[in-house]
Design a protein around this motif. Structure first.
Motif, mmCIF file in Angstrom:
data_model
loop_
_atom_site.group_PDB
_atom_site.id
_atom_site.type_symbol
_atom_site.label_atom_id
_atom_site.label_comp_id
_atom_site.label_asym_id
_atom_site.label_seq_id
_atom_site.Cartn_x
_atom_site.Cartn_y
_atom_site.Cartn_z
ATOM 1 N N ILE A 49 94.423 -11.259 64.067
ATOM 2 C CA ILE A 49 92.988 -12.123 64.232
ATOM 3 C C ILE A 49 92.764 -12.318 65.947
ATOM 4 C CG2 ILE A 49 93.922 -14.769 64.542
ATOM 5 C CD1 ILE A 49 93.483 -13.497 61.782
ATOM 6 N N ARG A 50 91.624 -12.424 65.753
ATOM 7 C CA ARG A 50 90.815 -12.786 67.113
ATOM 8 C C ARG A 50 90.186 -14.270 67.946
ATOM 9 N NH1 ARG A 50 86.440 -8.014 65.793
ATOM 10 N NH2 ARG A 50 85.796 -8.711 68.099
ATOM 11 N N ARG A 51 90.377 -14.361 68.524
ATOM 12 C CA ARG A 51 89.827 -15.563 69.499
ATOM 13 C C ARG A 51 88.919 -15.789 70.015
ATOM 14 N NH1 ARG A 51 92.653 -19.886 73.507
ATOM 15 N NH2 ARG A 51 91.339 -21.043 72.896
ATOM 16 N N TRP A 52 87.455 -16.130 69.567
ATOM 17 C CA TRP A 52 86.046 -16.606 70.380
ATOM 18 C C TRP A 52 86.131 -18.221 70.361
ATOM 19 C CZ3 TRP A 52 86.661 -13.903 66.092
ATOM 20 C CH2 TRP A 52 86.523 -12.591 65.386
ATOM 21 N N LEU A 53 84.945 -18.702 71.982
ATOM 22 C CA LEU A 53 85.365 -20.055 72.196
ATOM 23 C C LEU A 53 83.749 -19.380 72.333
ATOM 24 C CD1 LEU A 53 87.898 -19.979 75.211
ATOM 25 C CD2 LEU A 53 88.048 -21.149 72.837
ATOM 26 N N VAL A 54 82.797 -20.879 71.746
ATOM 27 C CA VAL A 54 81.556 -20.655 71.892
ATOM 28 C C VAL A 54 81.075 -22.121 72.601
ATOM 29 C CG1 VAL A 54 79.733 -20.655 70.190
ATOM 30 C CG2 VAL A 54 81.400 -19.452 69.334
ATOM 31 N N ILE A 55 80.388 -21.703 73.233
ATOM 32 C CA ILE A 55 80.504 -23.186 74.720
ATOM 33 C C ILE A 55 78.824 -23.630 74.439
ATOM 34 C CG2 ILE A 55 80.614 -23.582 76.897
ATOM 35 C CD1 ILE A 55 82.804 -21.622 77.495
ATOM 36 N N ALA A 65 88.326 -24.968 65.258
ATOM 37 C CA ALA A 65 88.049 -26.714 66.112
ATOM 38 C C ALA A 65 87.324 -27.029 67.752
ATOM 39 C CB ALA A 65 89.663 -26.799 66.985
ATOM 40 N N TRP A 66 86.402 -28.246 67.769
ATOM 41 C CA TRP A 66 85.563 -28.582 68.686
ATOM 42 C C TRP A 66 86.454 -29.280 69.926
ATOM 43 C CZ3 TRP A 66 81.350 -27.115 68.412
ATOM 44 C CH2 TRP A 66 80.573 -26.567 66.934
ATOM 45 N N GLY A 67 86.102 -28.661 70.436
ATOM 46 C CA GLY A 67 86.921 -29.000 71.903
ATOM 47 C C GLY A 67 86.105 -29.868 72.880
ATOM 48 N N ALA A 68 86.027 -30.739 74.326
ATOM 49 C CA ALA A 68 85.210 -30.865 74.564
ATOM 50 C C ALA A 68 83.630 -30.608 75.554
ATOM 51 C CB ALA A 68 86.025 -32.126 76.006
ATOM 52 N N SER A 69 83.606 -30.770 75.734
ATOM 53 C CA SER A 69 82.350 -30.559 76.882
ATOM 54 C C SER A 69 82.242 -29.740 78.011
ATOM 55 C CB SER A 69 80.785 -32.216 77.543
ATOM 56 O OG SER A 69 80.666 -31.110 77.811
ATOM 57 N N PRO A 70 82.160 -28.743 77.981
ATOM 58 C CA PRO A 70 82.599 -27.623 79.439
ATOM 59 C C PRO A 70 82.388 -28.306 80.611
ATOM 60 C CG PRO A 70 81.284 -26.749 78.711
ATOM 61 C CD PRO A 70 80.922 -27.948 77.469
ATOM 62 N N ALA A 71 81.414 -29.499 80.745
ATOM 63 C CA ALA A 71 81.159 -30.280 82.042
ATOM 64 C C ALA A 71 82.700 -31.474 82.184
ATOM 65 C CB ALA A 71 79.964 -31.262 81.779
ATOM 66 N N VAL A 72 83.759 -31.735 81.625
ATOM 67 C CA VAL A 72 84.793 -33.066 81.722
ATOM 68 C C VAL A 72 85.978 -31.767 82.185
ATOM 69 C CG1 VAL A 72 84.343 -33.873 79.333
ATOM 70 C CG2 VAL A 72 85.470 -32.939 78.757
ATOM 71 N N HIS A 73 85.938 -30.937 81.945
ATOM 72 C CA HIS A 73 86.747 -30.015 82.620
ATOM 73 C C HIS A 73 86.580 -29.238 84.142
ATOM 74 C CE1 HIS A 73 88.321 -28.936 78.790
ATOM 75 N NE2 HIS A 73 87.319 -28.804 78.732
ATOM 76 N N GLY A 74 85.578 -29.511 85.141
ATOM 77 C CA GLY A 74 85.484 -29.560 86.714
ATOM 78 C C GLY A 74 84.354 -30.147 86.832
ATOM 79 N N PRO A 75 84.445 -31.105 87.482
ATOM 80 C CA PRO A 75 83.271 -32.346 88.421
ATOM 81 C C PRO A 75 82.331 -31.087 89.085
ATOM 82 C CG PRO A 75 85.484 -32.094 89.782
ATOM 83 C CD PRO A 75 85.958 -31.271 88.534
ATOM 84 N N GLU A 76 83.175 -29.752 89.724
ATOM 85 C CA GLU A 76 81.811 -28.774 89.827
ATOM 86 C C GLU A 76 80.741 -28.368 89.016
ATOM 87 O OE1 GLU A 76 84.602 -26.864 88.138
ATOM 88 O OE2 GLU A 76 84.906 -28.017 89.139
ATOM 89 N N GLN A 77 80.840 -28.780 87.636
ATOM 90 C CA GLN A 77 80.058 -28.669 86.832
ATOM 91 C C GLN A 77 79.064 -29.859 87.162
ATOM 92 O OE1 GLN A 77 81.828 -26.669 83.831
ATOM 93 N NE2 GLN A 77 81.992 -25.655 84.505
ATOM 94 N N ALA A 78 79.453 -31.493 87.284
ATOM 95 C CA ALA A 78 78.709 -32.326 86.990
ATOM 96 C C ALA A 78 77.209 -32.280 87.368
ATOM 97 C CB ALA A 78 79.393 -33.599 87.218
ATOM 98 N N VAL A 92 82.922 -27.114 72.687
ATOM 99 C CA VAL A 92 83.218 -25.828 72.699
ATOM 100 C C VAL A 92 83.870 -25.901 71.152
ATOM 101 C CG1 VAL A 92 84.931 -24.037 73.326
ATOM 102 C CG2 VAL A 92 84.037 -25.512 75.177
ATOM 103 N N LEU A 93 83.342 -24.833 71.121
ATOM 104 C CA LEU A 93 84.219 -24.809 69.806
ATOM 105 C C LEU A 93 84.845 -23.347 69.988
ATOM 106 C CD1 LEU A 93 84.120 -24.694 67.000
ATOM 107 C CD2 LEU A 93 82.216 -22.764 66.229
ATOM 108 N N ASP A 94 86.507 -23.502 69.302
ATOM 109 C CA ASP A 94 87.485 -22.536 69.178
ATOM 110 C C ASP A 94 87.667 -21.616 67.774
ATOM 111 O OD1 ASP A 94 89.657 -21.231 69.818
ATOM 112 O OD2 ASP A 94 90.649 -22.855 70.725
ATOM 113 N N VAL A 95 87.265 -21.059 67.846
ATOM 114 C CA VAL A 95 88.037 -19.782 66.333
ATOM 115 C C VAL A 95 88.809 -18.792 66.616
ATOM 116 C CG1 VAL A 95 86.379 -18.680 64.358
ATOM 117 C CG2 VAL A 95 85.206 -19.963 65.851
ATOM 118 N N ARG A 96 89.692 -18.835 65.344
ATOM 119 C CA ARG A 96 90.716 -18.117 65.266
ATOM 120 C C ARG A 96 90.457 -16.995 63.848
ATOM 121 N NH1 ARG A 96 94.929 -18.715 69.193
ATOM 122 N NH2 ARG A 96 94.128 -20.755 70.470
ATOM 123 N N ALA A 97 89.295 -15.650 63.451
ATOM 124 C CA ALA A 97 89.588 -15.038 62.692
ATOM 125 C C ALA A 97 89.805 -13.484 62.745
ATOM 126 C CB ALA A 97 88.000 -15.680 62.729
#
Length: 116
Positions: A76-82, A42-55, A87-92
């Motif tokens: 099953i393993r999990r990867w986050l591709v940022i 699944a695709w998730g929101a931009s990492p920038a929306v998770h913290g104002p310190e990254q803006a 963000v792409l969250d993959v479980r494979a």
């Protein structure tokens, strides 16, 4: 991964997920990763929306394997591709880099050439 030219390409077929993206050292080259026996992605929101310190700075791209909460057996393993804009969250079951650097017009072209 390129922090300025995100635009990844994905293709999912028969439990395999292909991901291609531009590499940081040369915007005219792409890399590709293949995930095997994909349970979910699944695709998730931009990492920038998770913290104002990254803006004030663009988030850096990255590829991380993280401990999966729901699979005690470890099959099953999990990867986050940022990427800067998502963000792409993959479980494979597994993942492998199939292209480290290939000249291509873009990630979609790199996938098309790889799968041709």
């Amino acid at each position: 991964m390129s922090a300025t030219l995100p635009a990844p390409a994905v293709l999912s077929s028969d439990g395999t997920l292909w991901l291609a993206y531009r590499i940081a050292r040369d915007p005219h080259h792409c890399a590709a990763v293949r995930f095997h026996d994909v349970e979910h992605y699944a695709w998730g929101a931009s990492p920038a929306v998770h913290g104002p310190e990254q803006a004030d700075r663009p988030p850096q791209g990255g590829f991380y394997e993280v401990a999966s909460e729901g699979d005690a057996g470890g099959s099953i393993r999990r990867w986050l591709v940022i990427f800067p804009d998502a963000v792409l969250d993959v479980r494979a079951a597994d993942a492998e880099v199939v292209l480290r650097a290939v000249a291509a017009l873009g990630p979609a072209h790199a996938l098309a050439a790889l799968l041709a």
